[in-house]
Design a protein around this motif. Structure first.
Motif, PDB file in Angstrom:
ATOM      1  N   ALA A  15       3.525  14.017   4.358  1.00 19.50           N
ATOM      2  CA  ALA A  15       4.116  13.306   3.931  1.00 19.50           C
ATOM      3  C   ALA A  15       2.768  12.325   3.269  1.00 19.50           C
ATOM      4  O   ALA A  15       3.035  11.694   1.857  1.00 19.50           O
ATOM      5  N   LEU A  16       1.500  13.409   2.995  1.00 20.23           N
ATOM      6  CA  LEU A  16      -0.149  13.238   2.369  1.00 20.23           C
ATOM      7  C   LEU A  16       0.568  14.422   0.839  1.00 20.23           C
ATOM      8  O   LEU A  16       0.682  14.969   1.958  1.00 20.23           O
ATOM      9  N   ASP A  17      -0.653  13.692  -0.077  1.00 17.30           N
ATOM     10  CA  ASP A  17      -1.217  14.292  -0.719  1.00 17.30           C
ATOM     11  C   ASP A  17      -2.401  15.143  -0.232  1.00 17.30           C
ATOM     12  O   ASP A  17      -2.308  14.896   1.117  1.00 17.30           O
ATOM     13  N   ALA A  18      -2.179  16.178  -0.886  1.00 18.69           N
ATOM     14  CA  ALA A  18      -3.388  17.514  -0.435  1.00 18.69           C
ATOM     15  C   ALA A  18      -5.168  16.297  -0.381  1.00 18.69           C
ATOM     16  O   ALA A  18      -5.896  16.530   0.640  1.00 18.69           O
ATOM     17  N   ASP A  19      -5.015  15.585  -1.245  1.00 15.53           N
ATOM     18  CA  ASP A  19      -6.103  14.885  -1.134  1.00 15.53           C
ATOM     19  C   ASP A  19      -6.826  13.922  -0.017  1.00 15.53           C
ATOM     20  O   ASP A  19      -7.429  14.317   0.709  1.00 15.53           O
ATOM     21  N   ASN A  20      -5.717  13.206   0.837  1.00 12.82           N
ATOM     22  CA  ASN A  20      -5.468  11.981   1.705  1.00 12.82           C
ATOM     23  C   ASN A  20      -5.047  13.206   3.022  1.00 12.82           C
ATOM     24  O   ASN A  20      -6.293  12.326   3.539  1.00 12.82           O
ATOM     25  N   ARG A  21      -4.650  14.415   2.686  1.00 13.18           N
ATOM     26  CA  ARG A  21      -4.540  15.352   3.731  1.00 13.18           C
ATOM     27  C   ARG A  21      -5.737  16.186   4.535  1.00 13.18           C
ATOM     28  O   ARG A  21      -6.464  15.721   5.735  1.00 13.18           O
ATOM     29  N   ALA A  22      -6.985  16.406   3.415  1.00 16.70           N
ATOM     30  CA  ALA A  22      -7.676  15.673   3.030  1.00 16.70           C
ATOM     31  C   ALA A  22      -9.031  15.008   4.202  1.00 16.70           C
ATOM     32  O   ALA A  22      -9.589  15.334   4.887  1.00 16.70           O
ATOM     33  N   MET A  23      -8.560  13.667   3.479  1.00 16.16           N
ATOM     34  CA  MET A  23      -9.693  12.758   4.299  1.00 16.16           C
ATOM     35  C   MET A  23      -9.180  12.912   5.731  1.00 16.16           C
ATOM     36  O   MET A  23     -10.028  12.204   6.351  1.00 16.16           O
ATOM     37  N   VAL A  24      -8.005  12.351   6.077  1.00 12.55           N
ATOM     38  CA  VAL A  24      -7.778  12.771   7.668  1.00 12.55           C
ATOM     39  C   VAL A  24      -8.020  13.664   7.944  1.00 12.55           C
ATOM     40  O   VAL A  24      -8.459  13.237   9.302  1.00 12.55           O
ATOM     41  N   MET A  25      -8.254  14.877   7.803  1.00 11.77           N
ATOM     42  CA  MET A  25      -8.607  15.674   8.881  1.00 11.77           C
ATOM     43  C   MET A  25      -9.571  15.457   8.988  1.00 11.77           C
ATOM     44  O   MET A  25     -10.432  16.193   9.897  1.00 11.77           O
ATOM     45  N   LEU A  55       0.666  -1.469  -0.022  1.00 15.25           N
ATOM     46  CA  LEU A  55       0.299  -0.687   0.349  1.00 15.25           C
ATOM     47  C   LEU A  55       0.588   1.300   0.288  1.00 15.25           C
ATOM     48  O   LEU A  55       1.688   1.514   0.295  1.00 15.25           O
ATOM     49  N   SER A  56       0.239   2.717  -0.389  1.00 15.66           N
ATOM     50  CA  SER A  56       0.926   3.665  -0.348  1.00 15.66           C
ATOM     51  C   SER A  56       0.844   4.282   0.690  1.00 15.66           C
ATOM     52  O   SER A  56      -0.061   3.772   1.908  1.00 15.66           O
ATOM     53  N   GLY A  57       1.663   4.914   1.607  1.00 15.61           N
ATOM     54  CA  GLY A  57       1.886   5.960   2.531  1.00 15.61           C
ATOM     55  C   GLY A  57       0.711   6.426   2.544  1.00 15.61           C
ATOM     56  O   GLY A  57      -0.397   6.317   3.487  1.00 15.61           O
ATOM     57  N   GLY A  58      -0.608   7.144   1.680  1.00 17.76           N
ATOM     58  CA  GLY A  58      -1.604   7.109   1.930  1.00 17.76           C
ATOM     59  C   GLY A  58      -2.952   6.321   1.931  1.00 17.76           C
ATOM     60  O   GLY A  58      -3.288   6.729   2.901  1.00 17.76           O
ATOM     61  N   GLU A  59      -2.874   5.094   1.259  1.00 23.81           N
ATOM     62  CA  GLU A  59      -3.546   3.888   1.568  1.00 23.81           C
ATOM     63  C   GLU A  59      -2.859   3.371   3.272  1.00 23.81           C
ATOM     64  O   GLU A  59      -4.332   3.002   4.467  1.00 23.81           O
ATOM     65  N   GLN A  60      -1.875   3.319   3.683  1.00 22.98           N
ATOM     66  CA  GLN A  60      -1.290   3.038   5.305  1.00 22.98           C
ATOM     67  C   GLN A  60      -2.409   3.653   5.840  1.00 22.98           C
ATOM     68  O   GLN A  60      -2.630   3.131   7.249  1.00 22.98           O
ATOM     69  N   GLN A  61      -1.907   4.469   5.978  1.00 20.46           N
ATOM     70  CA  GLN A  61      -2.504   6.261   7.201  1.00 20.46           C
ATOM     71  C   GLN A  61      -4.928   5.312   6.738  1.00 20.46           C
ATOM     72  O   GLN A  61      -5.297   6.200   7.934  1.00 20.46           O
ATOM     73  N   ARG A  62      -4.561   5.579   6.123  1.00 16.07           N
ATOM     74  CA  ARG A  62      -6.481   5.420   5.731  1.00 16.07           C
ATOM     75  C   ARG A  62      -6.583   4.041   6.713  1.00 16.07           C
ATOM     76  O   ARG A  62      -7.267   3.736   7.369  1.00 16.07           O
ATOM     77  N   VAL A  63      -5.345   2.877   6.766  1.00 13.58           N
ATOM     78  CA  VAL A  63      -5.898   1.425   7.490  1.00 13.58           C
ATOM     79  C   VAL A  63      -6.207   2.306   8.892  1.00 13.58           C
ATOM     80  O   VAL A  63      -6.472   1.552  10.155  1.00 13.58           O
ATOM     81  N   ALA A  64      -4.903   2.410   9.445  1.00 15.21           N
ATOM     82  CA  ALA A  64      -4.602   3.440  10.769  1.00 15.21           C
ATOM     83  C   ALA A  64      -5.983   4.406  10.798  1.00 15.21           C
ATOM     84  O   ALA A  64      -6.209   4.401  11.827  1.00 15.21           O
TER      85      ALA A  64
END
Length: 211
Positions: A169-179, A139-148
């Motif tokens: 280290a996340l792109d803009a879309d993944n940053r928005a998703m996490v927040m 998985l990519s870093g963003g995908e691993q953060q989604r698993v977390a």
């Protein structure tokens, strides 16, 4: 009365260096709080102390009016109240997504009959439907953060969420998703505390504590 997380004269020293001292902080359910400051100022250390992973040099922490000091008390808080998002995601890379999430459910006593349903729902919430049998290392870093994040979502009783640089280290879309998910936790009544060096990410908090 709402369960408050409160620090009382909290101080942390490393040898002859004081990272911070005399901190009297109150965190309320629904709070989303950013810890900011220069690298090395003690953001992650404070997060770890709040999460009962490290002990302060002096001072105490109370939750819901009870001082958390004993090993048993910390264990119960970790089991029933607190959830973590670490910078390295704290996932077992050789295991599948499902196996990582099953471990989290087993550790808090969720019956095996309920686990598949909870995992499917959590993966759907983070747009990872169908990823259950994929090894973490693929998985990519963003995908691993989604698993977390999914690991937090499956533990529905969590009242305190602690995240260390959750968008690093996340792109803009993944940053928005996490927040967005952190905001959802707060809106559901959890205390959310996160560290960040990013001004835009800090600005999404209800309150900023600068160290």
């Amino acid at each position: 009365m709402s369960a408050l997380l409160i620090t009382h004269n909290l101080t942390y020293r490393i040898d002859d260096r004081t990272l911070w001292e005399g901190l009297n902080l109150t965190f309320s359910p629904g709070d989303m709080v950013a810890l900011t400051g220069e690298s090395g100022c003690g953001k992650t250390t404070l997060l770890n102390v709040l999460g009962l992973l490290e002990e302060p040099s002096s001072g105490t922490i109370t939750y819901d009016g009870q001082t958390i000091a004993s090993r048993k008390g910390r264990r119960l808080m970790h089991r029933n109240v607190m959830g973590f998002m670490f910078q390295n995601y704290a996932l077992v890379e050789q295991w599948t997504v499902n196996r990582n999430l099953i471990l989290a459910l087993r550790s808090v006593g969720i019956p095996s009959a309920d686990r598949s349903r909870l995992i499917r729902r959590a993966l759907r919430a983070v747009n990872l439907t169908g990823y259950g049998n994929r090894p973490i290392y693929t998985l990519s870093g963003g995908e691993q953060q989604r698993v977390a994040i999914a690991r937090l979502l499956i533990r529905q009783s969590l009242r305190v969420i602690l995240a260390d640089e959750p968008t690093a280290a996340l792109d803009a879309d993944n940053r928005a998703m996490v927040m967005r998910h952190l905001r959802d936790f707060a809106d559901s009544g959890a205390i959310v505390i996160y560290t960040t060096h990013n001004e835009e990410t800090a600005a999404l908090a209800d309150r900023i504590i600068a160290l």
